[in-house]
Design a protein around this motif. Sequence first.
Motif, PDB file in Angstrom:
ATOM      1  N   ASP A  49       0.841  -1.198   0.000  1.00 54.05           N
ATOM      2  CA  ASP A  49       0.000   0.000   0.000  1.00 54.05           C
ATOM      3  C   ASP A  49       0.875   1.247   0.000  1.00 54.05           C
ATOM      4  OD1 ASP A  49      -2.212  -1.612   0.158  1.00 54.05           O
ATOM      5  OD2 ASP A  49      -2.659  -1.154   2.249  1.00 54.05           O
ATOM      6  N   ASN A  65      -4.737   4.738   2.367  1.00 52.29           N
ATOM      7  CA  ASN A  65      -4.189   4.058   1.204  1.00 52.29           C
ATOM      8  C   ASN A  65      -4.432   4.965  -0.009  1.00 52.29           C
ATOM      9  OD1 ASN A  65      -3.743   2.487  -1.083  1.00 52.29           O
ATOM     10  ND2 ASN A  65      -4.460   0.624  -0.095  1.00 52.29           N
ATOM     11  N   VAL A  70      -8.760   5.054   0.994  1.00 59.09           N
ATOM     12  CA  VAL A  70      -9.479   4.354   2.055  1.00 59.09           C
ATOM     13  C   VAL A  70      -8.618   4.274   3.317  1.00 59.09           C
ATOM     14  CG1 VAL A  70     -10.434   2.106   2.750  1.00 59.09           C
ATOM     15  CG2 VAL A  70     -10.972   3.059   0.516  1.00 59.09           C
ATOM     16  N   SER A  72      -7.130   2.622   6.447  1.00 57.39           N
ATOM     17  CA  SER A  72      -6.797   1.233   6.772  1.00 57.39           C
ATOM     18  C   SER A  72      -6.047   1.196   8.091  1.00 57.39           C
ATOM     19  CB  SER A  72      -5.934   0.616   5.670  1.00 57.39           C
ATOM     20  OG  SER A  72      -6.628   0.617   4.444  1.00 57.39           O
ATOM     21  N   THR A  81      -3.800  -6.256   7.684  1.00 57.46           N
ATOM     22  CA  THR A  81      -4.368  -4.952   7.349  1.00 57.46           C
ATOM     23  C   THR A  81      -5.884  -5.074   7.308  1.00 57.46           C
ATOM     24  OG1 THR A  81      -2.432  -4.355   6.037  1.00 57.46           O
ATOM     25  CG2 THR A  81      -4.455  -3.102   5.635  1.00 57.46           C
ATOM     26  N   ARG A  83      -9.243  -2.827   6.216  1.00 59.61           N
ATOM     27  CA  ARG A  83      -9.738  -1.632   5.523  1.00 59.61           C
ATOM     28  C   ARG A  83     -11.042  -1.199   6.177  1.00 59.61           C
ATOM     29  NH1 ARG A  83      -8.188  -0.442   0.369  1.00 59.61           N
ATOM     30  NH2 ARG A  83     -10.334  -0.223  -0.335  1.00 59.61           N
ATOM     31  N   ASN A  85     -13.157   1.057   4.825  1.00 59.33           N
ATOM     32  CA  ASN A  85     -14.105   1.459   3.779  1.00 59.33           C
ATOM     33  C   ASN A  85     -14.629   2.877   3.974  1.00 59.33           C
ATOM     34  OD1 ASN A  85     -13.890  -0.947   2.305  1.00 59.33           O
ATOM     35  ND2 ASN A  85     -15.291  -1.952   3.729  1.00 59.33           N
TER      36      ASN A  85
END
Length: 169
Positions: A49, A65, A70, A72, A81, A83, A85
């Motif tokens: 990333d 990222n 997004v 993370s 990792t 995420r 969202n």
Amino acid sequence: TSNATGNSVPNIVNGGLLLQYGTDVYTSDKEGISKISLTLNNKELISKDYATYLNMSDNGFYYINKADNVISFYDINEKTTTRLNIQARQLESVGNYLYYLEATNTRAIYQLNKDTLESKKMTQSECTQFKIVGDWLYFSTDTSFYQMPILGGEIMKLSDEPYRHFTID
């Protein structure tokens, strides 16, 4: 050591591209996120990333990222990792909260509880940048510059000038 925002002072100064955790330094470049020992004799790529706004937390760090903006979380112990969202342009960790500048529609600043992952809208639209110093959130919009308590409350206009870049001391 950590200051009031939950990050080391050098991490804040460098814009979240380099942070220290224990005896290692974490950094991001176009190759990804790397872990480097403080003795500089070992460098390990831990994620591909491309990240900005690295922010320390209890067992790892949050970041944006840049591939899709997004938020993370990288767990240092588990080497995983997660995420969230949530798309963001800017990110800062303060105690149990993340503060982020929403990247798509409103460009408002939100407060995210790290434990519950519930978001609370802190400002109106058109924010361009924010900084947190102590218990205060400073932010600029397309038209003005403001200050408010980090846990919410009365928003105070400090200037009729918008500031694309600013430093609070």
